[in-house]
Write an enzyme that holds these catalytic residues in place. Structure first.
Site, PDB file in Angstrom:
ATOM      1  N   CYS A   1       0.998  -1.408   0.076  1.00  0.00           N
ATOM      2  CA  CYS A   1       0.174   0.095  -0.128  1.00  0.00           C
ATOM      3  C   CYS A   1       0.802   1.334  -0.149  1.00  0.00           C
ATOM      4  O   CYS A   1       1.631   1.381  -0.854  1.00  0.00           O
ATOM      5  CB  CYS A   1      -0.935  -0.050   1.469  1.00  0.00           C
ATOM      6  SG  CYS A   1      -2.419   1.406   1.025  1.00  0.00           S
TER       7      CYS A   1
ATOM      8  N   HIS B   1      -3.755  -4.443  -0.354  1.00  0.00           N
ATOM      9  CA  HIS B   1      -3.498  -5.014   1.026  1.00  0.00           C
ATOM     10  C   HIS B   1      -3.442  -6.704   0.771  1.00  0.00           C
ATOM     11  O   HIS B   1      -4.563  -6.996   1.120  1.00  0.00           O
ATOM     12  CB  HIS B   1      -4.501  -4.583   1.998  1.00  0.00           C
ATOM     13  CG  HIS B   1      -4.212  -3.153   2.465  1.00  0.00           C
ATOM     14  ND1 HIS B   1      -3.417  -2.710   3.614  1.00  0.00           N
ATOM     15  CD2 HIS B   1      -4.987  -1.797   2.047  1.00  0.00           C
ATOM     16  CE1 HIS B   1      -3.243  -1.436   3.390  1.00  0.00           C
ATOM     17  NE2 HIS B   1      -4.241  -0.791   2.718  1.00  0.00           N
TER      18      HIS B   1
ATOM     19  N   GLU C   1      -2.836  -8.667   2.893  1.00  0.00           N
ATOM     20  CA  GLU C   1      -3.253  -9.399   4.259  1.00  0.00           C
ATOM     21  C   GLU C   1      -4.483  -9.106   4.413  1.00  0.00           C
ATOM     22  O   GLU C   1      -5.230  -9.872   5.340  1.00  0.00           O
ATOM     23  CB  GLU C   1      -2.474  -8.528   5.401  1.00  0.00           C
ATOM     24  CG  GLU C   1      -2.903  -7.226   5.679  1.00  0.00           C
ATOM     25  CD  GLU C   1      -2.577  -6.018   4.804  1.00  0.00           C
ATOM     26  OE1 GLU C   1      -2.591  -4.880   5.172  1.00  0.00           O
ATOM     27  OE2 GLU C   1      -1.849  -6.282   3.791  1.00  0.00           O
TER      28      GLU C   1
END
Length: 200
Positions: A78, A179, A181
């Site tokens: 990001c 992202h 994650e």
């Protein structure tokens, strides 16, 4: 086990990135200074917030020069990806210049909201180890107001009122504007690919 350094650049996503790595069987080393990078085989630079604040934090931590000299695979996530480029319009701040290109603000339009938030499709541009076993049509989760226009180092793009760089790789220098994650199986696959990519 591969030593993974996770840089604490002040981003709110630090904990979620750490948890995503733990799910892949990796316990990252949290890094707040240059010494923490010693011996690392992979380095991850996450980030949520503003480019000026993040660059100031890296400078205060004494991490800018070590990152510029880094020879092992590095991925920015990001805002972390944006910091790898030469300059950001956000605060008109010079960045690390590890990759050629400048970060621009996304342009809002009647049907285009900024910040760009939510799931969007990844559009592969060229082969990359980061995209291994990522299915065609895969989507990732984005939250950002700034992005890098398409560059020669881009390996995947995204369309949000215009194309921008979603994944970048130039040698061992990598980045994901989204992202991973928070991007379910697609994000986990890309993180695993980064951890397993050739360090040469």
């Amino acid at each position: 086990m591969t030593e993974v350094a996770l840089i604490d650049a002040g981003g709110a996503n630090l904990g979620s990135v750490r948890y995503a790595l733990q799910r892949l069987g990796v316990e990252p080393r949290l890094v707040c200074d240059a010494r923490g990078l010693e011996g690392a085989a992979r380095v991850i630079l996450p980030g949520v917030g503003s480019a000026p604040e993040a660059m100031a934090r890296l400078n205060n931590q004494g991490l800018i020069e070590p990152l510029l000299r880094l020879q092992v695979p590095l991925i920015g996530i990001c805002l972390g990806m944006q910091l790898l480029f030469e300059h950001s319009e956000e605060g008109d701040v010079p960045c690390l210049a590890l990759l050629p290109g400048r970060v621009r603000r996304l342009t809002p339009a009647p049907s285009i909201r900024v910040p760009h938030m939510g799931w969007n499709r990844l559009l592969p541009l060229r082969a990359s180890p980061l995209l291994a076993e990522v299915p065609e049509g895969a989507s990732a989760y984005f939250v950002h107001s700034y992005a890098v226009p398409l560059t020669t180092a881009a390996v995947a793009a995204c369309d949000h009122g215009g194309m921008f760089t979603a994944i970048v790789q130039q040698g061992v220098r990598c980045g994901a504007q989204f992202h991973p994650e928070r991007s379910a199986e697609t994000g986990a696959r890309i993180l695993r690919n980064f951890l397993e990519m050739d360090a040469a």
